[in-house]
Design an enzyme around this catalytic site. Structure first.
Site, PDB file in Angstrom:
ATOM      1  N   ARG A 165       0.827  -1.217   0.000  1.00  0.00           N
ATOM      2  CA  ARG A 165       0.000   0.000   0.000  1.00  0.00           C
ATOM      3  C   ARG A 165       0.857   1.262   0.000  1.00  0.00           C
ATOM      4  NH1 ARG A 165      -5.635  -0.847   1.696  1.00  0.00           N
ATOM      5  NH2 ARG A 165      -6.090  -2.769   0.596  1.00  0.00           N
ATOM      6  N   ARG A 202      -3.545   6.677   0.961  1.00  0.00           N
ATOM      7  CA  ARG A 202      -4.025   7.872   1.656  1.00  0.00           C
ATOM      8  C   ARG A 202      -3.033   8.569   2.574  1.00  0.00           C
ATOM      9  NH1 ARG A 202      -9.767   5.490   3.441  1.00  0.00           N
ATOM     10  NH2 ARG A 202      -8.438   3.654   3.551  1.00  0.00           N
ATOM     11  N   ARG A 231      -7.280  12.063  -5.305  1.00  0.00           N
ATOM     12  CA  ARG A 231      -8.483  11.333  -4.900  1.00  0.00           C
ATOM     13  C   ARG A 231      -9.653  12.296  -4.714  1.00  0.00           C
ATOM     14  NH1 ARG A 231     -12.247   8.563  -3.010  1.00  0.00           N
ATOM     15  NH2 ARG A 231     -12.107   6.943  -1.431  1.00  0.00           N
ATOM     16  N   ASP A 242      -7.058  -2.722  -7.508  1.00  0.00           N
ATOM     17  CA  ASP A 242      -7.497  -3.407  -6.294  1.00  0.00           C
ATOM     18  C   ASP A 242      -7.778  -4.859  -6.626  1.00  0.00           C
ATOM     19  OD1 ASP A 242      -8.423  -2.590  -3.391  1.00  0.00           O
ATOM     20  OD2 ASP A 242      -9.762  -4.151  -4.088  1.00  0.00           O
ATOM     21  N   TYR A 256     -15.172 -12.177  -0.234  1.00  0.00           N
ATOM     22  CA  TYR A 256     -15.881 -10.896  -0.421  1.00  0.00           C
ATOM     23  C   TYR A 256     -17.166 -11.077  -1.231  1.00  0.00           C
ATOM     24  CZ  TYR A 256     -12.014  -8.007   1.323  1.00  0.00           C
ATOM     25  OH  TYR A 256     -11.068  -7.406   2.117  1.00  0.00           O
TER      26      TYR A 256
HETATM   27  O1  1CP Z   1       0.360   0.620  -3.197  1.00  0.00           O
HETATM   28  C1  1CP Z   1      -0.485  -0.296  -3.229  1.00  0.00           C
HETATM   29  O2  1CP Z   1      -0.252  -1.389  -2.684  1.00  0.00           O
HETATM   30  C2  1CP Z   1      -1.776   0.007  -3.897  1.00  0.00           C
HETATM   31  C3  1CP Z   1      -2.511  -1.067  -4.581  1.00  0.00           C
HETATM   32  C4  1CP Z   1      -3.521  -1.847  -3.746  1.00  0.00           C
HETATM   33  C5  1CP Z   1      -3.429  -3.200  -3.403  1.00  0.00           C
HETATM   34  C6  1CP Z   1      -2.239  -4.124  -3.580  1.00  0.00           C
HETATM   35  C7  1CP Z   1      -4.796  -1.396  -3.318  1.00  0.00           C
HETATM   36  C8  1CP Z   1      -5.316  -0.025  -3.453  1.00  0.00           C
HETATM   37  N1  1CP Z   1      -5.499  -2.470  -2.827  1.00  0.00           N
HETATM   38  C9  1CP Z   1      -4.674  -3.577  -2.834  1.00  0.00           C
HETATM   39  C10 1CP Z   1      -4.995  -4.938  -2.451  1.00  0.00           C
HETATM   40  C11 1CP Z   1      -6.181  -5.216  -1.616  1.00  0.00           C
HETATM   41  N2  1CP Z   1      -7.425  -4.637  -1.642  1.00  0.00           N
HETATM   42  C12 1CP Z   1      -6.228  -6.259  -0.673  1.00  0.00           C
HETATM   43  C13 1CP Z   1      -5.099  -7.236  -0.427  1.00  0.00           C
HETATM   44  C14 1CP Z   1      -4.011  -6.654   0.381  1.00  0.00           C
HETATM   45  C15 1CP Z   1      -4.393  -6.338   1.788  1.00  0.00           C
HETATM   46  O3  1CP Z   1      -4.679  -7.281   2.523  1.00  0.00           O
HETATM   47  O4  1CP Z   1      -4.378  -5.147   2.119  1.00  0.00           O
HETATM   48  C16 1CP Z   1      -7.505  -6.253  -0.078  1.00  0.00           C
HETATM   49  C17 1CP Z   1      -8.015  -7.171   1.012  1.00  0.00           C
HETATM   50  C18 1CP Z   1      -8.262  -5.238  -0.710  1.00  0.00           C
HETATM   51  C19 1CP Z   1      -9.682  -4.882  -0.468  1.00  0.00           C
HETATM   52  C20 1CP Z   1      -9.818  -3.461  -0.121  1.00  0.00           C
HETATM   53  N3  1CP Z   1      -9.746  -2.432  -1.027  1.00  0.00           N
HETATM   54  C21 1CP Z   1      -9.936  -2.886   1.151  1.00  0.00           C
HETATM   55  C22 1CP Z   1      -9.963  -3.684   2.471  1.00  0.00           C
HETATM   56  C23 1CP Z   1     -11.343  -3.849   2.938  1.00  0.00           C
HETATM   57  C24 1CP Z   1     -11.449  -4.826   4.087  1.00  0.00           C
HETATM   58  O5  1CP Z   1     -12.083  -5.857   3.925  1.00  0.00           O
HETATM   59  O6  1CP Z   1     -10.868  -4.543   5.153  1.00  0.00           O
HETATM   60  C25 1CP Z   1     -10.011  -1.489   1.002  1.00  0.00           C
HETATM   61  C26 1CP Z   1     -10.196  -0.451   2.070  1.00  0.00           C
HETATM   62  C27 1CP Z   1      -9.862  -1.210  -0.395  1.00  0.00           C
HETATM   63  C28 1CP Z   1      -9.777   0.115  -1.059  1.00  0.00           C
HETATM   64  C29 1CP Z   1      -8.413   0.499  -1.475  1.00  0.00           C
HETATM   65  N4  1CP Z   1      -7.594  -0.273  -2.300  1.00  0.00           N
HETATM   66  C30 1CP Z   1      -6.419   0.400  -2.560  1.00  0.00           C
HETATM   67  C31 1CP Z   1      -6.483   1.661  -1.859  1.00  0.00           C
HETATM   68  C32 1CP Z   1      -5.429   2.738  -1.900  1.00  0.00           C
HETATM   69  C33 1CP Z   1      -7.712   1.708  -1.190  1.00  0.00           C
HETATM   70  C34 1CP Z   1      -8.252   2.858  -0.378  1.00  0.00           C
HETATM   71  C35 1CP Z   1      -9.119   3.646  -1.298  1.00  0.00           C
HETATM   72  C36 1CP Z   1      -9.351   5.044  -0.892  1.00  0.00           C
HETATM   73  O7  1CP Z   1     -10.271   5.269  -0.095  1.00  0.00           O
HETATM   74  O8  1CP Z   1      -8.667   5.951  -1.393  1.00  0.00           O
END
Ligand code: 1CP
Length: 367
Positions: free
Chosen positions: A33, A37, A46, A83, A160
């Site tokens: 990540r 943010r 964003r 994502d 999910y």
């Molecule tokens: O730099 C990076 O790593 C960005 C790319 C990235 C990756 C590898 C994002 C952007 N998401 C992910 C993978 C991801 N997404 C996973 C696997 C890794 C992990 O365990 O963290 C999972 C479970 C998700 C699902 C997801 N997407 C969540 C988690 C929800 C939960 O169940 O707790 C969330 C909050 C997102 C949104 C998201 N994805 C990525 C970002 C930067 C964000 C936040 C979006 C925002 O509000 O700006």
């Protein structure tokens, strides 16, 4: 047993060399990540774009966000900004990201008909924006910096799609193991086929490394982990065309809370295992030997603590791995949004400064 590591060109990115246990001058680093943010430039893009998914779907914006952390920090790899949940979306199970609430599926998978309706072969047509973004980033990125492509594991995506949203324990999804096992396996098999094609297309588009995020594998019992999560990741790894004409594309597996299963994970054919913060690098190395490389495991909370505590923790991780290649420095999970950019900067300096002494023999061996 030692696997023979593939031979990788000395011109390959440092991360690719470390993941295939070839000599490197220092321990390379990237952060889960690393785009997101905690970065003011991400927040401002964003705010303009409004919606997270539409940022992922615009290759210019996705490319820009992927590169943001690399402009600021001396990172050794970029991870494509997208994502894991774009895959279910492309299969016809639409996802929404509502502000402050995380992902949401308005039509969760409930019946066999729902599974049969999912797109298989044609799902990839709806993911062209990911491939375009990868192509753009690979052109913009210096050759020494790797581009990491990724997908969620079939189980994590299925969790999910069945649950309909994020959850602490995914009880609805887990109940399918005991209520609808054959439906669950049909869903996992369908996801597996799509993920194989999706990742192969990422490789063709320019991804140098592939990572499988099995974020919810650690919610399963040991027996079910093998059947529901690991077996499908093994199929994916077997289906990837890692050896390209001019390069080898290593695969990393990350099962959050999968510390007790490292031996089993090492048998999937993966090149590296990513560790969460509960499994330390020394224990992991003693479990898997030199069969696979290791990545991780610094607690993301260290980035919220003092500089002194961060330094102690970084030195510990490096000392735990010890001499030699085969380690990529990373966190045990994603950077928290409240992390300061100064602390990230300091972490990267610490790793660069303190890791060289663990690679001296390798440099001597090459000269
Ligand atoms: O730099 C990076 O790593 C960005 C790319 C990235 C990756 C590898 C994002 C952007 N998401 C992910 C993978 C991801 N997404 C996973 C696997 C890794 C992990 O365990 O963290 C999972 C479970 C998700 C699902 C997801 N997407 C969540 C988690 C929800 C939960 O169940 O707790 C969330 C909050 C997102 C949104 C998201 N994805 C990525 C970002 C930067 C964000 C936040 C979006 C925002 O509000 O700006």
């Amino acid at each position: 047993m030692m696997n023979n590591p593939p031979v990788v060109s000395t011109a390959a990115p440092v991360v690719v060399r470390a993941l295939t246990r070839q000599s490197v001058p220092y321990t390379p680093i990237w952060l889960m990540r690393q785009a997101g943010r905690y970065l003011p430039e991400y927040r401002s893009l964003r705010a303009k774009a409004g919606n997270f998914l539409s940022m992922c779907q615009d290759p210019d914006i996705a490319c820009e966000i992927t590169l943001q952390p690399l402009r600021r920090f001396a990172l050794d790899a970029a991870i494509i900004f997208t994502d894991i949940l774009v895959v279910p979306d492309a299969m016809g199970c639409p996802v929404e990201f509502s502000e402050g609430q995380g992902p949401c599926f308005n039509q969760p998978i409930q019946t066999l008909a729902d599974i049969k309706q999912l797109r298989g072969d044609t799902a990839l047509d709806h993911l062209n924006y990911v491939f375009e973004a990868i192509q753009q980033v690979r052109v913009a990125l210096p050759a020494q910096q790797a581009l990491i492509g990724f997908a969620g594991s079939p189980w994590t995506l299925a969790a999910y799609m069945i649950e309909g949203s994020g959850s602490k324990d995914f009880l609805v999804a887990r109940s399918w193991i005991y209520k609808n096992p054959s439906m669950l396996h049909q869903l996992l098999a369908r996801l597996t086929q799509v993920i194989i094609e999706y990742l192969n297309q990422q490789i063709i588009s320019g991804a140098d490394v592939i990572m499988l995020f099995d974020t919810w594998g650690g919610l399963l019992s040991s027996e079910q982990y093998q059947l529901i999560s690991l077996a499908y990741m093994r199929q994916i790894i077997a289906g990837l065309r890692r050896q390209q004409a001019d390069r080898y594309v290593p695969v990393i597996v990350f099962t959050k809370h999968g510390g007790q299963w490292l031996n089993a994970i090492a048998t999937t054919g993966c090149d590296a295992i990513s560790l969460d913060w509960t499994t330390d690098v020394a224990t992991a190395r003693s479990m898997v030997g030199s069969r696979v490389a290791l990545q991780g495991h610094l607690d993301p909370a260290t980035l919220l603590g003092t500089r002194q505590a961060l330094e102690v923790a970084v030195r510990q991780v490096l000392a735990d791995y010890g001499d030699g290649s085969g380690h990529v420095f990373n966190l045990g999970h994603g950077i928290d949004r409240h992390t300061s950019v100064e602390q990230v900067q300091y972490l990267i300096e610490l790793v660069k400064d303190h890791s060289r002494k663990y690679h001296l023999d390798e440099i001597d061996a090459r000269s």
